[in-house]
Scaffold this active site. Structure first.
Site, PDB file in Angstrom:
ATOM      1  N   GLU A  49       0.816  -1.221   0.000  1.00 56.98           N
ATOM      2  CA  GLU A  49       0.000   0.000   0.000  1.00 56.98           C
ATOM      3  C   GLU A  49       0.849   1.271   0.000  1.00 56.98           C
ATOM      4  O   GLU A  49       0.406   2.330  -0.457  1.00 56.98           O
ATOM      5  CB  GLU A  49      -0.957   0.024   1.182  1.00 56.98           C
ATOM      6  CG  GLU A  49      -2.046  -1.042   1.140  1.00 56.98           C
ATOM      7  CD  GLU A  49      -1.623  -2.343   1.799  1.00 56.98           C
ATOM      8  OE1 GLU A  49      -0.408  -2.541   2.045  1.00 56.98           O
ATOM      9  OE2 GLU A  49      -2.515  -3.167   2.080  1.00 56.98           O
ATOM     10  N   PHE A 111     -10.374  -7.318  14.537  1.00 58.06           N
ATOM     11  CA  PHE A 111      -9.350  -7.743  13.583  1.00 58.06           C
ATOM     12  C   PHE A 111      -9.118  -6.654  12.531  1.00 58.06           C
ATOM     13  O   PHE A 111     -10.069  -6.138  11.953  1.00 58.06           O
ATOM     14  CB  PHE A 111      -9.783  -9.052  12.904  1.00 58.06           C
ATOM     15  CG  PHE A 111      -8.813  -9.519  11.855  1.00 58.06           C
ATOM     16  CD1 PHE A 111      -7.526  -9.911  12.218  1.00 58.06           C
ATOM     17  CD2 PHE A 111      -9.165  -9.540  10.515  1.00 58.06           C
ATOM     18  CE1 PHE A 111      -6.620 -10.330  11.254  1.00 58.06           C
ATOM     19  CE2 PHE A 111      -8.255  -9.956   9.545  1.00 58.06           C
ATOM     20  CZ  PHE A 111      -6.983 -10.357   9.918  1.00 58.06           C
ATOM     21  N   GLN A 112      -7.890  -6.334  12.317  1.00 51.05           N
ATOM     22  CA  GLN A 112      -7.474  -5.301  11.354  1.00 51.05           C
ATOM     23  C   GLN A 112      -8.123  -3.941  11.634  1.00 51.05           C
ATOM     24  O   GLN A 112      -8.431  -3.187  10.718  1.00 51.05           O
ATOM     25  CB  GLN A 112      -7.735  -5.748   9.908  1.00 51.05           C
ATOM     26  CG  GLN A 112      -6.821  -6.901   9.496  1.00 51.05           C
ATOM     27  CD  GLN A 112      -6.801  -7.181   8.012  1.00 51.05           C
ATOM     28  OE1 GLN A 112      -7.775  -6.939   7.314  1.00 51.05           O
ATOM     29  NE2 GLN A 112      -5.692  -7.709   7.518  1.00 51.05           N
ATOM     30  N   LYS A 161     -16.999  -0.800   6.970  1.00 52.54           N
ATOM     31  CA  LYS A 161     -17.533  -1.802   6.043  1.00 52.54           C
ATOM     32  C   LYS A 161     -19.065  -1.762   5.976  1.00 52.54           C
ATOM     33  O   LYS A 161     -19.646  -1.844   4.892  1.00 52.54           O
ATOM     34  CB  LYS A 161     -17.054  -3.194   6.474  1.00 52.54           C
ATOM     35  CG  LYS A 161     -17.329  -4.271   5.455  1.00 52.54           C
ATOM     36  CD  LYS A 161     -16.646  -5.581   5.843  1.00 52.54           C
ATOM     37  CE  LYS A 161     -16.786  -6.600   4.705  1.00 52.54           C
ATOM     38  NZ  LYS A 161     -16.106  -7.869   5.028  1.00 52.54           N
ATOM     39  N   MET A 510      24.479   8.683   1.472  1.00 55.80           N
ATOM     40  CA  MET A 510      24.465   9.967   2.161  1.00 55.80           C
ATOM     41  C   MET A 510      24.875   9.801   3.620  1.00 55.80           C
ATOM     42  O   MET A 510      25.610  10.627   4.173  1.00 55.80           O
ATOM     43  CB  MET A 510      23.078  10.623   2.048  1.00 55.80           C
ATOM     44  CG  MET A 510      23.023  12.040   2.577  1.00 55.80           C
ATOM     45  SD  MET A 510      24.162  13.155   1.715  1.00 55.80           S
ATOM     46  CE  MET A 510      23.108  13.821   0.436  1.00 55.80           C
TER      47      MET A 510
END
Lengths: 607, 186
Positions: A49, A111-112, A161, A510
């Protein structure tokens, strides 16, 4: 028309003329993915993502239109946090849409589940958790409005949802229906302040236009050029503004800041008037603030009034859109008799002192006195600095070490001049900014404010999606490449022919440079490896063409080969010299007066 | 300075915000991430149910007031910000305190509450809970004096404020020059 929340969301995006979005589905966002099958919007399936967010940024940076990224709840949403923070720092219009667990489950550690609106509160311009399906069209319209107006920035819409699954009666809000009583971005500058600015400008003897990313956001490149040419005032373009004023223009001094060129840095230091247009006095530009441009008065034009006096007090602070304010300023100057272009246009590789050659001033106007004669000594001084302290490197013929700067120069010279260049963050980014010649706006895509390693590959993909007509090269480091390279799978499967040049010095370059210069060469955790992973093999396994270049003699051939591929991505693994450092450099916290130039310019030797 | 900000370091901002969930968190998060110190913060619905009013006493030594106001102004749900000059505003605050008040000190505590025009709101065998509403400096004085008897628990609300009225104006409009309302921009 009865629609589900999910259908309403996709239809709302269509109403906003979204043509493409980048995302990856999951549990909570599942309902929203169904209507995508029936939509005109192209969805590009990413492999992580974060890639979706950076692709949306790349798309936005080159097109000026808002990028759209979509992810599911929990880890999907938190993976978008970095792009949101990046877009917030660089004022990129980005609309992130995340699934959320069902409203009844919010707050139960489901969950999630993650509190993504809470997490992103400080790194978005605004965000919304939708709690009523009827709000969807209005919130989408508000989100796009907020993301694209005023100082652009990222927004996030979190949609539970069950809201996506419930139904509503479709509507599309009129502008007056937006519920944003506290949002009224300024656009035009205060005319009295613009007059004051004009007075300061006409009185200055060592003025510098300090052009920032706001010029590009405001689509003010033409207005800026008009201002510079009419006044003969030289222009520095910050890292975020590269391309907003042509590098080939005789009045262009290039990039200022920590790794800016000597003339750009020193011009600001010695200036008596900084005309800051859409720039924000970032610490990478100012160095030690108390020692920055000590003799300069400041005109500061920014659409975000909170930028005024944040770092540096302004003598004239104008809140407004850069294009509109510069146009107002041009009218104000015209009212004072300055109506003819002072400088000659175009001409590659000229110096500021050339800029006055052959441009006759209209007799009897202010232009006769200003600024030709007055600015002549200043431009002569700038030209002398450019001659004395150019950017330098020393590329010996093969098979000796390949210099990263040489790679950038070859790329620059072997690609169309409007090629889009994306970069990651680090030495390769600075080399790209220094050695590329940016002559067109919206051809440079990078992570300036947040400094996100791994930005190059996904943002280049997003840029190519936005501008399929242009060649897109990513200049990446080996450290950066390893962070987001999997998005080349996305590019291969979606037939997005981006080209990646890895400046592979086998180091976090760097950091290595800082350890070499400021930590007595004690190299701590910076060594990667030139051939682990095998970049060519990796590229090929992702469906790309892979090319390896070790000798300077092979650079041109490799670039030609890469340029000839247009049906898949290409990765070129340039094995570059690990000892090469980025110069000039202003050490962190130092005054810009203490700029460290390349050792060879002051009698030293180079590696 | 003192911890309630009743000195020169403090400025009062009354912030009209949209009455939506999460707005207080946005304001608090802004102060936290930009390192602005808050002396006190009070939030309540305004006369219009669409909006709430947040009264914030800020420490102007932690950041310039101008920056605080402008950054606050950038929050989308912030509708307007009014800075109240402490010299030209009416400020009030409420204090609740449970104080040690055994047989030997009870009379003195009650007397002190009486002098400050406070109220006894709860009585226990060895304690009193007292309430005092008033100007923050008055609450400071009361707190100093009552501390000698032993404070078990104390809660102050943080102040709310409105601009002083112009004496010549009987229509109840705030006096001019006392409040500087920032129109939204940005």
């Amino acid at each position: 028309m009865e629609l589900t929340g999910a259908q309403a969301l996709i239809k709302s995006l269509e109403m906003q003329h979204v043509e493409v979005m980048f995302g990856l589905p999951g549990g909570a966002i599942l309902p929203v993915y169904d209507p995508i099958l029936d939509s005109s919007i192209r969805h590009i399936l990413v492999r992580h993502e974060q890639g979706a967010g950076h692709m949306a940024q790349g798309y936005a940076q080159v097109t000026g239109r808002p990028g759209v990224a979509m992810a599911t709840s929990g880890p999907g949403a938190t993976n978008v946090v970095t792009p949101l923070a990046d877009a917030y720092m660089d004022s990129t219009p980005l609309v992130a849409i995340t699934g959320q667990v069902a409203t009844a489950a919010i707050g139960t550690d489901a969950f999630q589940e993650s509190d993504i609106t809470g997490i992103t509160m400080g790194i978005t311009k605004h965000n919304w958790l939708i709690t009523d399906v009827d709000d969807i069209p209005r919130v989408v319209a508000e989100a796009f409005h907020v993301a694209t107006t005023g100082r652009p920035g990222p927004v996030l819409i979190d949609i539970p949802k069950d809201i996506a699954q419930s139904t509503m009666t479709w509507y599309w809000p009129a502008p007056a229906d937006l519920d944003l009583p506290g949002y009224r971005p300024v656009t035009e500058g205060d005319p009295a302040l613009v007059m004051e600015a004009a007075e300061l400008l006409l009185a200055a003897e060592r003025p510098v236009i300090y052009a920032g990313g706001g010029i590009l956001k405001a689509r003010a490149a033409d207005a800026l050029r008009e201002l510079a040419e009419r006044t003969g005032i030289p222009v520095v373009t910050t890292l975020m503004a590269r391309g907003c004023f042509p590098d080939s223009h005789p009045l262009c001094l290039g990039m200022p800041g920590m790794h800016g060129n000597y003339t750009a840095v020193t011009a600001m230091q010695k200036s008596d008037l900084l005309i800051a247009l859409g720039s924000r006095f970032d610490d990478r530009v100012t160095g030690k603030v108390s020692a920055f441009a000590p003799g300069a008065k400041v005109i500061h034009v920014d659409i975000d009034p909170a930028e005024h006096n944040k770092v540096r007090a302004a003598d004239v602070a104008i809140a407004g859109d850069c294009r509109l304010v510069v146009e107002e300023l041009l009218l104000a100057l015209e009212a004072r008799g300055l109506s003819h272009s002072e400088a000659t246009r175009g001409g590659r590789g000229g110096s500021p002192s050339d800029a006055v050659a052959g441009a006759p001033a209209a007799p009897g106007t202010m232009a006769e006195r200003y600024p030709r004669e007055r600015l002549a000594p200043w431009r002569a001084q700038l030209g002398a600095w450019q001659e004395r302290y150019p950017l330098v490197y020393d590329q010996q013929p093969g098979p000796g070490p390949l210099k990263p700067q040489f790679v950038i120069e070859c790329l620059r010279d072997q690609t169309p001049e409007d090629t889009i260049v994306a970069s990651g963050v680090g030495q390769h980014q600075m080399f790209a900014s220094q050695w590329w010649q940016f002559d067109h706006p919206y051809t440079w895509v990078n992570s300036g404010g947040l400094g996100t390693m791994g930005f190059a590959v996904p943002s280049a993909i997003g840029a190519k999606v936005g501008r399929p007509d242009k060649m897109v090269w990513a200049v990446d480091g080996d450290g950066c490449f390893q962070m987001t390279a999997q998005e080349l799978v996305t590019a291969s499967s979606e037939r997005i022919p981006v080209k990646i040049a890895i400046l592979n010095n086998a180091y976090l370059g760097m950091v290595r440079q800082w350890q070499e210069m400021f930590y007595e060469e004690r190299y701590s955790e910076v060594y990667l490896s030139p051939d682990l992973p095998d970049y060519v093999g990796w590229a090929e396994s992702m469906g790309c063409v892979g090319i390896r270049v070790e000798s300077p003699d092979d650079v041109a051939t490799a670039i030609d080969k890469a340029n000839s591929v247009d049906d898949r991505p290409v990765v070129v693994d340039f094995r570059t010299d690990a000892f090469e450092k980025v110069f000039p450099m202003v050490a962190a916290g130092s005054s810009n007066d203490d700029i460290i130039v390349d050792p060879s310019l002051i009698g030293g030797s180079r590696p | 300075m003192n911890m309630y900000g009743t000195d020169q370091r403090h400025h009062i901002l009354t912030v009209l915000v949209e009455n939506k969930s999460g707005v207080l968190a946005r304001v608090a998060s802004l102060f936290s991430r930009r390192g602005y110190n808050i002396f006190s913060l009070a939030v309540a619905p305004s006369d219009n149910p669409r909006f709430s009013r947040i009264t914030i006493v800020v420490d102007v030594e932690s950041a310039p007031l101008d920056q605080i106001v402008k950054q606050l102004d950038k929050l989308i749900p912030v509708v307007s910000i009014t800075e109240l000059d402490p010299a030209h505003s009416r400020e009030r605050e409420l204090l609740l305190a449970t104080v040690e008040a055994g047989p030997e000190s009870r009379g003195q505590v009650i007397q002190l509450v009486g002098v400050f025009e406070g109220k006894i709101v709860d009585v226990g065998p060895a304690h009193l809970t007292v309430m005092l509403a008033g100007a923050p400096t008055k609450l400071d004085d009361f707190e100093d004096l009552i501390r000698g008897y032993g404070i078990v628990e104390m809660q102050r609300t943080g102040r709310v404020a409105l601009p002083m009225l112009d004496r010549a104006d009987h229509r109840g409009q705030p006096a001019t020059g006392t409040a500087d309302t920032t129109e939204k921009a940005g």
